[in-house]
Design an enzyme around this catalytic site. Sequence first.
Site, PDB file in Angstrom:
ATOM      1  N   GLU A 271     -19.232 -73.336 -70.999  1.00 43.56           N
ATOM      2  CA  GLU A 271     -18.213 -72.962 -71.867  1.00 43.56           C
ATOM      3  C   GLU A 271     -17.297 -72.066 -71.019  1.00 43.56           C
ATOM      4  OE1 GLU A 271     -20.829 -70.891 -71.096  1.00 43.56           O
ATOM      5  OE2 GLU A 271     -19.756 -69.121 -70.684  1.00 43.56           O
TER       6      GLU A 271
ATOM      7  N   SER B 206     -12.289 -58.430 -59.633  1.00 47.32           N
ATOM      8  CA  SER B 206     -13.055 -59.396 -60.135  1.00 47.32           C
ATOM      9  C   SER B 206     -12.300 -60.684 -59.971  1.00 47.32           C
ATOM     10  CB  SER B 206     -13.626 -59.335 -61.637  1.00 47.32           C
ATOM     11  OG  SER B 206     -12.522 -58.926 -62.693  1.00 47.32           O
TER      12      SER B 206
ATOM     13  N   LYS C  12     -16.679 -65.807 -60.538  1.00 44.58           N
ATOM     14  CA  LYS C  12     -17.092 -66.763 -61.311  1.00 44.58           C
ATOM     15  C   LYS C  12     -17.938 -67.839 -60.154  1.00 44.58           C
ATOM     16  CE  LYS C  12     -16.102 -65.097 -65.186  1.00 44.58           C
ATOM     17  NZ  LYS C  12     -17.043 -64.584 -66.286  1.00 44.58           N
TER      18      LYS C  12
END
Length: 393
Positions: free
Chosen positions: A90, A361, A68
């Site tokens: 968000e 991830s 991220k």
Amino acid sequence: MPAIRELEDAYERYVLNNEDGFVDEFRRRIEDFGGRPTPLQYAENLSARYDTDVYLKREDLLHGGAHKLNNALGQVLLAKYMGKERIIAETGAGQHGTATAMAAAHLDMPCEIYMGERDITRQRPNVFRMKLNGAEVVPVTTGRGTLKEAISETMRDWATTVEETHYVIGSIVGPHPFPTMVRDFHALISEEARAQLHERAGQLPDAVLACAGGGSNTMGTFHHFVDDEDVGLYAVEAGGSSLAVDEEEGVAPNSASLSTGTEGVLHGARTKLLQDGDGQIVESHSVSSGLDYAGVGPELAHLVDEGRVQPVNVDDDAALEGFHRLSQREGIIPALETAHAFGYLEEHHDDLGDVVVVNVSGRGDKDLAAALEETEQRDLSNAPDMGEFSGGM
Ligand SMILES: Cc1ncc(COP(=O)(O)O)c(C=O)c1O
């Protein structure tokens, strides 16, 4: 919408044309602060188990513990270049919120994160991490209190504060230019993986696997392989507890919008959605908060329609088995989102060719309590006996 046009202009100037050296500064910061490049690790034990060369792209080792940060740092930096003074975002699993809070602290910007109440309960450690980095966490109580509602609430805030605020969207979703811009920030994953595999093995992979929620790690991992037609691209979605949609209840007990969704519009993008016959978005479900979204990025949906990307899925049980298998056999505790890719690898390794790249991830620290609770409710073949410790998380 003026906000979108302003962002489109900034995307073209700074991200595509490197105006004022934006891209150079982004690349410098994602190396110094983020720790790129992340390793491409040869997974010895899984390779032996499957008689296949399995390489792991270790985005779990990026600062914050997930892919991220690539996007969050890129967008917060872009907001600075645009002269914005406030960041909102968000979050579902809390990983994007955490990454945005870290990037905002790093670049000295005030930051508010909208998060569904249900996700706040499921992902408490990430709530603390956001607060520790100075962000305000705003609970969203509408609907089921998950990612869809959090995105809607953040968009509402942005619509009224756009002059001073930038909305750091967390995946390749939302209106243009978000999907392509977020993909561009994450494309470092496949840029590196392609070069690293070439250096290590002198070849392209036969298959690339990544879990898909909104699809940002997926597109980041696929982007530089899309033109290599012999490389199979597999987007592994959350099959949840079943692929069926209960129209009467308005519930899909899965988040497999690429595999089972139909075309519609959500959050400003035309894409594949879990919806009923009237176009109402149905409630999605996944054991992993980060995959629990009824839509998916429009570019990924398009690549599936073209037959370039294979949409596949595994259910909650297979994901949890994948979680325990990677933890025990490779010493890597993956995020529950990531674990779906390893569930698919276990079930389909025979069909994937000789060299497979799997994107890790994120790491699973945020999921320990949820994974333990979910494990206790099942009879999993890979799970350790946690004995007296199980109640203590
Ligand atoms: C570790 C991890 N992997 C995957 C995802 C799914 O998001 P995306 O599909 O945008 O990569 C999330 C979302 O929170 C995540 O935290």
